[in-house]
Write an enzyme that holds these catalytic residues in place. Sequence first.
Site, mmCIF file in Angstrom:
data_model
loop_
_atom_site.group_PDB
_atom_site.id
_atom_site.type_symbol
_atom_site.label_atom_id
_atom_site.label_comp_id
_atom_site.label_asym_id
_atom_site.label_seq_id
_atom_site.Cartn_x
_atom_site.Cartn_y
_atom_site.Cartn_z
ATOM 1 N N GLY A 11 4.812 8.227 7.417
ATOM 2 C CA GLY A 11 4.850 7.351 6.249
ATOM 3 C C GLY A 11 5.339 8.052 4.985
ATOM 4 C CB SER A 12 5.491 6.769 1.517
ATOM 5 O OG SER A 12 5.722 7.233 0.227
ATOM 6 C CB CYS A 153 -0.613 7.639 -6.703
ATOM 7 S SG CYS A 153 -0.310 5.928 -6.256
ATOM 8 N N GLY A 185 5.273 4.381 -3.881
ATOM 9 C CA GLY A 185 3.827 4.170 -3.898
ATOM 10 C C GLY A 185 3.380 3.050 -2.976
ATOM 11 C CG HIS A 253 3.013 5.908 -9.990
ATOM 12 N ND1 HIS A 253 4.105 5.474 -9.275
ATOM 13 C CD2 HIS A 253 1.924 5.654 -9.206
ATOM 14 C CE1 HIS A 253 3.704 4.977 -8.105
ATOM 15 N NE2 HIS A 253 2.392 5.079 -8.033
HETATM 16 N N1 LIG Z 1 2.518 6.274 -1.326
HETATM 17 C C1 LIG Z 1 1.746 6.722 -2.290
HETATM 18 O O1 LIG Z 1 2.226 7.125 -3.377
HETATM 19 C C2 LIG Z 1 0.266 6.778 -2.098
HETATM 20 C C3 LIG Z 1 -0.362 6.322 -0.955
HETATM 21 N N2 LIG Z 1 -1.720 6.417 -0.817
HETATM 22 C C4 LIG Z 1 -2.400 6.013 0.406
HETATM 23 O O2 LIG Z 1 -2.003 6.861 1.472
HETATM 24 C C5 LIG Z 1 -1.967 6.149 2.697
HETATM 25 C C6 LIG Z 1 -0.570 6.193 3.277
HETATM 26 O O3 LIG Z 1 0.303 5.531 2.392
HETATM 27 P P1 LIG Z 1 1.854 5.475 2.624
HETATM 28 O O4 LIG Z 1 2.335 6.756 3.170
HETATM 29 O O5 LIG Z 1 2.387 4.967 1.354
HETATM 30 O O6 LIG Z 1 1.951 4.350 3.769
HETATM 31 P P2 LIG Z 1 3.099 4.108 4.860
HETATM 32 O O7 LIG Z 1 3.045 2.672 5.177
HETATM 33 O O8 LIG Z 1 4.394 4.647 4.386
HETATM 34 O O9 LIG Z 1 2.627 4.981 6.135
HETATM 35 C C7 LIG Z 1 1.526 4.586 6.906
HETATM 36 C C8 LIG Z 1 1.295 5.580 8.044
HETATM 37 O O10 LIG Z 1 0.175 5.112 8.809
HETATM 38 C C9 LIG Z 1 0.563 5.097 10.205
HETATM 39 N N3 LIG Z 1 -0.147 4.018 10.908
HETATM 40 C C10 LIG Z 1 0.030 2.667 10.786
HETATM 41 N N4 LIG Z 1 -0.768 2.020 11.657
HETATM 42 C C11 LIG Z 1 -1.441 2.963 12.352
HETATM 43 C C12 LIG Z 1 -2.407 2.927 13.396
HETATM 44 N N5 LIG Z 1 -2.831 1.775 13.921
HETATM 45 N N6 LIG Z 1 -2.885 4.098 13.868
HETATM 46 C C13 LIG Z 1 -2.450 5.266 13.380
HETATM 47 N N7 LIG Z 1 -1.524 5.373 12.395
HETATM 48 C C14 LIG Z 1 -1.039 4.236 11.888
HETATM 49 C C15 LIG Z 1 2.058 4.844 10.190
HETATM 50 O O11 LIG Z 1 2.600 5.280 11.434
HETATM 51 P P3 LIG Z 1 3.848 4.529 12.166
HETATM 52 O O12 LIG Z 1 5.089 5.036 11.485
HETATM 53 O O13 LIG Z 1 3.733 4.990 13.564
HETATM 54 O O14 LIG Z 1 3.636 3.072 11.971
HETATM 55 C C16 LIG Z 1 2.473 5.724 9.011
HETATM 56 O O15 LIG Z 1 2.568 7.063 9.420
HETATM 57 C C17 LIG Z 1 -2.449 4.735 2.390
HETATM 58 O O16 LIG Z 1 -3.805 4.630 2.661
HETATM 59 C C18 LIG Z 1 -2.129 4.585 0.910
HETATM 60 O O17 LIG Z 1 -2.906 3.624 0.305
HETATM 61 C C19 LIG Z 1 -2.442 7.027 -1.802
HETATM 62 C C20 LIG Z 1 -1.875 7.480 -2.946
HETATM 63 C C21 LIG Z 1 -0.477 7.376 -3.184
HETATM 64 N N1 LIG Z 2 -1.121 1.460 -4.657
HETATM 65 C C1 LIG Z 2 -0.406 2.663 -5.012
HETATM 66 C C2 LIG Z 2 -0.390 3.613 -3.868
HETATM 67 C C3 LIG Z 2 -1.599 3.512 -3.014
HETATM 68 O O1 LIG Z 2 -1.496 3.307 -1.844
HETATM 69 O O2 LIG Z 2 -2.769 3.639 -3.619
HETATM 70 P P1 LIG Z 2 -4.199 3.589 -2.898
HETATM 71 O O3 LIG Z 2 -4.282 4.757 -1.974
HETATM 72 O O4 LIG Z 2 -5.169 3.703 -4.006
HETATM 73 O O5 LIG Z 2 -4.301 2.294 -2.162
HETATM 74 C C4 LIG Z 2 1.000 2.297 -5.440
HETATM 75 O O6 LIG Z 2 1.398 1.245 -5.066
HETATM 76 O O7 LIG Z 2 1.708 3.013 -6.106
#
Ligand SMILES: NC(=O)C1=CN([C@@H]2O[C@H](COP(=O)(O)OP(=O)(O)OC[C@H]3O[C@@H](n4cnc5c(N)ncnc54)[C@H](OP(=O)(O)O)[C@@H]3O)[C@@H](O)[C@H]2O)C=CC1
Ligand SMILES: N[C@@H](CC(=O)OP(=O)(O)O)C(=O)O
Length: 362
Positions: A11-12, A153, A185, A253
């Site tokens: 993921g991101s 974030c 995000g 952000h």
């Molecule tokens: N992006 C940001 O700036 C921030 C994000 N967050 C938090 O971090 C976490 C990840 O966010 P982000 O990277 O943006 O999300 P993404 O949607 O980009 O990535 C999600 C990840 O979770 C995996 N996943 C999905 N379903 C399952 C499952 N059933 N079992 C195991 N793995 C699974 C996906 O794998 P697959 O590719 O195989 O589907 C992927 O690796 C979230 O909880 C988000 O709220 C917190 C702060 C900042």
């Molecule tokens: N919601 C934040 C990223 C995020 O996933 O936050 P949280 O982990 O608090 O759900 C954004 O969209 O930039």
Amino acid sequence: MKKAGVLGATGSVGQRFILLLADHPDFEIAALGASSRSAGKKYLEAVSWKQTDLMPENAKSIVVTECKAENFAHCDVVFSGLDSDYAGAIEKEFVEAGLAVISNAKNYRREPDVPLIVPIVNPEHLSVVENKVKKAREAGEKKAGLLVCISNCSTAGLVAPLKPLVEKYGPIDLLTATTLQAISGAGFSPGVSGIDVLDNIVPYISGEEDKMEWETKKILGNINDKGDTFVPLSADKMKVSAQCNRVAVSDGHTECISLRFAQRPPPSVEEVKKTLSEYVCDARKLGCYSAPKQTIHVLEEPDRPQPRLDRNRDAGYGVTVGRVREDPVLDFKMVVLSHNTVIGAAGAGILIAEILKAKNVI
Ligand SMILES: NC(=O)C1=CN([C@@H]2O[C@H](COP(=O)(O)OP(=O)(O)OC[C@H]3O[C@@H](n4cnc5c(N)ncnc54)[C@H](OP(=O)(O)O)[C@@H]3O)[C@@H](O)[C@H]2O)C=CC1
Ligand SMILES: N[C@@H](CC(=O)OP(=O)(O)O)C(=O)O
């Protein structure tokens, strides 16, 4: 070298972990996990790489596994960038199996005994897990499971300038923040669609305002006398109001904030800028590899900070503040910029792990 696992590696946030761990002197990637859609594939094939830096060679051929604790048993620390719909159950299983989990997901942030950490702001809150691990080791447990949560974030950027100000001038009783949040995000599955964000601003991010308003009070709050429970600031001590917007920026952000100090008279604008510039985070004092040299960069140019120009200061671990000025309604206003997937997510996780390693917790 400590062995690191990454959950949600595709993921991101996961992709940022891969970049930041690629040449890390203390942690090497030992296991990658994602959903069953990705499991069994080499990382190169499982991921849809969206970073402007090339995919590190050392990650490409690692086979992604399902997020089961047994696949990560050899890891000294496990970073989680899991979708919050799945993070709750998976992280619980990992901690119960004795693993040290540092999570980006929101699921356990409000638990009274789980630290909610922005490593350049409140690393002292890690003492709660430090104490737990110490007790478990004294009781003869070989592997004491632990969980540390990383903040939302936008909250990370918000609290960075608040911490040195509160330390020096006492409580802030009123605070408003209006965010302009990057599309990274929102994650990559599915992510923000082009039609929603191009030539547009979306004035709503589900749950974000409540998280900013609540998490700020835990991060700037206290620990009880027993040293095992967090006591967030109460609503009568600090009122926080957030408004969140999604804008067409890839990373970083921006937040326009205004604040009022409880104590009168407030400091001067010059004193506020000096206090922000002079702040050195504890991780830097501990000598952590990723700690920013300059925790808060205070800019004087009237049109800064800007995401594309300023988000990578101190490799994304530093926060940038500009346009510090008097506010005719509250005391001061300023613009804060922070890299949402570095100090707001993956980088925060790595810096927390560096602090825990320096303190012999992992
Ligand atoms: N992006 C940001 O700036 C921030 C994000 N967050 C938090 O971090 C976490 C990840 O966010 P982000 O990277 O943006 O999300 P993404 O949607 O980009 O990535 C999600 C990840 O979770 C995996 N996943 C999905 N379903 C399952 C499952 N059933 N079992 C195991 N793995 C699974 C996906 O794998 P697959 O590719 O195989 O589907 C992927 O690796 C979230 O909880 C988000 O709220 C917190 C702060 C900042
Ligand atoms: N919601 C934040 C990223 C995020 O996933 O936050 P949280 O982990 O608090 O759900 C954004 O969209 O930039």
